[in-house]
Structures are given as structure tokens and as C-alpha cells.
Design an enzyme around this catalytic site. Structure first.
Site, mmCIF file in Angstrom:
data_model
loop_
_atom_site.group_PDB
_atom_site.id
_atom_site.type_symbol
_atom_site.label_atom_id
_atom_site.label_comp_id
_atom_site.label_asym_id
_atom_site.label_seq_id
_atom_site.Cartn_x
_atom_site.Cartn_y
_atom_site.Cartn_z
ATOM 1 N N LEU A 37 0.837 -1.203 0.000
ATOM 2 C CA LEU A 37 0.000 0.000 0.000
ATOM 3 C C LEU A 37 0.869 1.249 0.000
ATOM 4 O O LEU A 37 0.539 2.245 -0.655
ATOM 5 C CB LEU A 37 -0.933 0.003 1.209
ATOM 6 N N TYR A 38 1.972 1.209 0.741
ATOM 7 C CA TYR A 38 2.899 2.343 0.745
ATOM 8 C C TYR A 38 3.335 2.674 -0.683
ATOM 9 O O TYR A 38 3.297 3.825 -1.113
ATOM 10 C CB TYR A 38 4.119 2.022 1.610
ATOM 11 N N ALA A 39 3.748 1.645 -1.427
ATOM 12 C CA ALA A 39 4.170 1.839 -2.815
ATOM 13 C C ALA A 39 3.031 2.399 -3.660
ATOM 14 O O ALA A 39 3.242 3.284 -4.502
ATOM 15 C CB ALA A 39 4.662 0.515 -3.401
ATOM 16 N N THR A 80 0.555 4.281 -2.697
ATOM 17 C CA THR A 80 0.303 5.702 -2.406
ATOM 18 C C THR A 80 1.372 6.586 -3.030
ATOM 19 O O THR A 80 1.089 7.703 -3.464
ATOM 20 C CB THR A 80 0.226 5.969 -0.891
ATOM 21 N N LYS A 81 2.614 6.097 -3.083
ATOM 22 C CA LYS A 81 3.677 6.873 -3.723
ATOM 23 C C LYS A 81 3.483 6.924 -5.237
ATOM 24 O O LYS A 81 3.725 7.958 -5.877
ATOM 25 C CB LYS A 81 5.044 6.290 -3.374
#
Length: 450
Positions: free
Chosen positions: A253-255, A257-258
Site C-alpha cells: 500500500l505504501y508503494a 500511495t507513492k
């Protein structure tokens, strides 16, 4: 007989007095209620008055009013942030360049790892720097406060606030005509997204959009350099990772959002003429680093004689990262700021094509996690207790490797610090910052070999 009459009169008199008291009490309550109602109404009207003065219109047709700022507006909105004129003075002083052609940079996430290092480097070369940070508790806030104290010693002021606070951002842009924004505020970490996914959406997407909404209305619009991540490459198998490789298969999810941030940047560049440069960082490490990173918590656990988990892939291959020392990342950030062209919009309207760039910032030399542990063992004089386990399916990728040809071509980016040298500097800082004595390291070494 007379006594009986007197008693009867006294009883009647007492009843009458009781009645009078009740009447007066009722009148007093009614009067108090009216007074309370009037005070409440007055307070409500005052709140509405403050709201009207301090909130700018949102529609594009009313955009010009966004830049009409009276003395009353400035005093009132400053007061909301606890400083008034003194607060504004700190903001202006910190953001004013010392050199003739210096930049005036708003650094978001200034109390963070990369943010604090970049703020210091900008200030040292004569640029004006104003920070903003919400000091959240994703990791120990005392480390962020330590960075804040260090920056304050160099006259860098950090506004304590959130990038989702549109009113605060508008106020800062009212006070300072920033030439650049270095946007480093974000919810970091791959694994934490499984515990608190909404924090990533709030910071990395909503916070970024809120910042862009503020910047688009600024006159002049500053150029923006912001932190994307090597995580956007996700399941990409091309090695080394290049800017034109696929980034539509995020593994976390971090990836995601980026990656969403990069698409949002494209939109604001296209519609509003904002100059935007995304920097894809590759596993940054060094002094004042993040405690959630492997090199940091490995060091902590090894010093304390605790076991560490070393991951291997599902098919038992070593996990490797393109570890990049903080000083090299700072040079890349400053190079991107130096070469960022001006935004072309004004007051929310685009006047011409604007610069849109994406760069990798890495070390170009992947190192296995096992090698990282070996280096730390030598530097700490501690034998690690390693638990070798399969990498869980939590969004981590097994391998990263940066191609930095484009960054080298456009602004001379060239990493110079190998992992051994960088970790030596980190360990020196860690031992000093946490007050670890050499005898503690020796005892940990003896204990770890039991």
C-alpha cells in the site's frame, strides 16, 4: 388563647415569606437564562466572524480574494497558531535567505530523517528554510525533537502542524513568498501499512493534494521537489531499476500511495502549470536515521544481545537492498532543487507548459542483508544472534537496484559512500546519541555467544 393567635400569625407570615422567596428565585433564574442566552449568541457571532475572516473562498471565481490579506486577517490567523507577531517573525526570519541568490524553501517533514539533513544543508549554503512537521508517533518522537533542537541551533524554525491543515499552509504562504517546496512529509514504512492503512492515504495522498492545492494558488507558484520511493517499482524484474520501467504493479500500500502521488503530480503539472520533480529514494540510512529501518533496529538489538530476524526469499535467496547514505541523498535533493525550473501558473491558472521530472536516487551497488549484519558485527564488536526466516508476504520486495544515469546527466548526482563507510558513521552517532559505553558492547558480545 393569645398565644394560639400569635402562633397562627407567625405561621402565615413564614408561608408568605417562603412564597416571596420562590417568586424572586424564579425571576433570578429567568434573568440568568436570558443573560446566558445572550452571551452564547454573542460568542457564536464572534466565532462566525473569525471563521469568515480566516477562511478563504474555495471556488475558482473567488480565487483573487484568496490573496487579499488585511492586517486584521494576519493578526487573527497568527493568533490561532500561538505566536501572533512573534510567531510570524520566527517564520520570516527562518525562511529568509542569507545569500543574494538564495532560495526560500518550505521543507515538509523537516523533523524527519531526510528532512532534517536537507534543511541543515540548505541553511548552511545560505538558503532560507522553514520547516513544518506534525511530530507524529510512528516512531519515537523524542528523536524528532532531537533533530528539531539541532536545527534550532542553526536558526531553522519548524512549525508544528500537519500538511492536511489547509488554513495553516495558506497562512505560511501568506507570510512567505517561497521559491521552492521540498516535500518530504509522508507516512513511511512498508509493513506498517498492514496495521494502519488509512494513515498512508491521509498523509501520502490527501496531504500531498492539500499541499498542491495551496501551492497552485500561490503567486508566484514555487517549484516542488518531493519524495517518491523506489517501492513504486514493485514487482518489476528489470535490473537495475530505471525511471522508464513499469511502476503499475506495486507490492505494498505504501508503494501504491507513492505511485498515486506521481500520477497526482502529473495532473497538477498538466492543469495548473506546477513544476514538479519526484525523487525515488533507495533505502536511505545514516546518522539520525529512522528506528523502523533494519540497520537501525539490528544495531539496537545486537547491542542489547537480542536475536534479529534476517529474511530470505521464498526460494531461499538472499534479500538485498541498494543502501544509500544520507549525504548522497541530500546532494541529490539539492541538485534537483537547483535545476528545478519555475512553475508557469499563477493564482490557480496555467500559463504555459511546466517542468515534470522523475529521478532515481540510489547507490547503484546492492548489498545483501547478511553482508549488512556482518559489517555491523565488526563495527559493534558483537556477534549477532540470527534467526533466518522466510520473508513474509507483507509488501516487501527481495531486491532493489538503482540506475542513476538520468540524475547524473541532469544535475551531476554521483553517490560516493559505500555501505561500510556509511555504517561506520551511523554506529559512531548511535553509540554517542544513546550513550552506550564500550563495556556494554563487550558484555553484549560475550552474552551473544553463550
Amino acid at each position: 388563647m393569645a398565644s394560639s393567635i400569635d402562633t397562627s400569625k407567625i405561621t402565615k407570615l413564614e408561608r408568605y415569606n417562603s412564597y416571596i422567596r420562590r417568586v424572586n428565585s424564579t425571576k433570578l433564574i429567568a434573568a440568568s437564562s436570558k443573560l446566558l442566552f445572550r452571551v452564547t449568541l454573542l460568542v457564536a457571532l464572534l466565532l462566525i466572524f473569525f471563521f469568515i475572516i480566516n477562511y478563504s473562498p474555495l471556488s475558482s471565481s473567488e480565487t483573487p480574494h484568496h490573496h487579499i490579506h488585511t492586517t486584521t486577517h494576519n493578526l487573527l490567523s497568527s493568533a490561532f497558531y500561538g505566536g501572533g507577531a512573534a510567531w510570524e517573525k520566527q517564520v520570516r526570519h527562518s525562511s529568509t535567505p542569507r545569500s543574494v541568490n538564495g532560495l526560500s524553501v518550505l521543507v515538509t517533514g523537516a523533523a524527519g530523517f531526510v528532512g532534517s539533513h536537507c534543511s541543515m544543508a540548505l541553511k548552511k549554503r545560505g538558503d532560507g528554510v522553514l520547516g513544518i512537521d506534525n511530530f507524529n508517533s510512528y516512531y519515537d518522537p523524542s528523536l524528532k525533537r532531537g533533530r528539531q533542537k539541532l536545527l534550532a541551533q542553526h536558526e531553522i524554525f519548524i512549525v508544528e502542524g500537519d500538511i492536511n491543515d489547509a488554513k495553516l499552509l495558506a497562512k505560511l504562504f501568506d507570510i512567505v513568498p517561497f521559491t521552492h517546496v521540498l516535500h518530504l512529509a509522508a507516512q513511511a514504512g512498508v509493513r506498517y501499512a498492514m496495521k494502519n492503512p488509512l494513515s498512508y492515504v491521509q498523509s501520502n495522498i490527501a496531504g500531498f493534494v492539500n499541499l498542491l492545492e495551496t501551492v497552485k494558488l500561490a503567486n508566484p507558484q514555487p517549484a516542488i521537489v518531493w519524495a517518491s520511493s523506489s517501492s513504486v517499482y514493485g514487482l518489476n524484474t528489470n535490473v537495475p531499476f530505471s525511471e522508464n520501467d513499469r511502476t503499475d504493479q506495486p507490492a505494498s500500500l505504501y508503494a501504491a500511495t507513492k505511485k498515486a502521488g506521481e500520477e497526482i503530480a502529473h495532473t497538477y503539472n498538466h492543469i495548473y502549470g506546477l513544476s514538479l520533480t519526484a525523487l525515488r529514494f533507495f533505502t536511505v540510512y545514516g546518522p539520525w536515521g529512522r528506528p523502523d529501518m533494519a540497520y537501525f533496529f539490528f544495531t539496537k538489538d545486537m547491542v542489547q544481545g537480542k536475536p534479529i530476524n534476517v529474511y530470505v526469499t521464498q526460494d531461499n535467496k538472499e534479500v538485498a537492498r541498494d543502501f544509500t547514505y544520507i549525504d548522497d541523498i541530500v546532494k541529490g535533493c539539492l541538485g534537483a532543487l537547483n535545476t528545478a525550473k519555475k512553475s508557469t501558473g499563477s493564482g490557480g491558472k496555467k500559463k504555459g507548459p511546466a517542468q515534470l521530472r522523475v529521478y532515481n536516487l540510489g547507490n547503484t551497488s546492492p548489498v545483501s542483508v547478511n553482508k549488512l549484519v556482518t559489517i555491523l558485527e565488526n563495527l559493534l564488536n558483537v556477534k549477532a544472534k540470527k534467526n533466518v526466516i522466510k520473508m513474509p508476504r507483507n509488501g516487501d520486495v527481495p531486491f532493489t537496484h538503482a540506475n542513476v544515469t538520468l540524475a547524473k546527466k541532469d544535475f551531476g548526482y554521483k553517490p560516493t559512500t559505500d555501505l561500510s563507510s556509511g555504517l561506520r558513521k551511523f554506529v559512531k552517532w548511535y553509540v554517542s546519541y544513546y550513550g552506550i559505553q564500550s563495556k556494554e558492547l563487550n558484555s553484549s558480545s560475550d552474552h551473544s555467544q553463550d
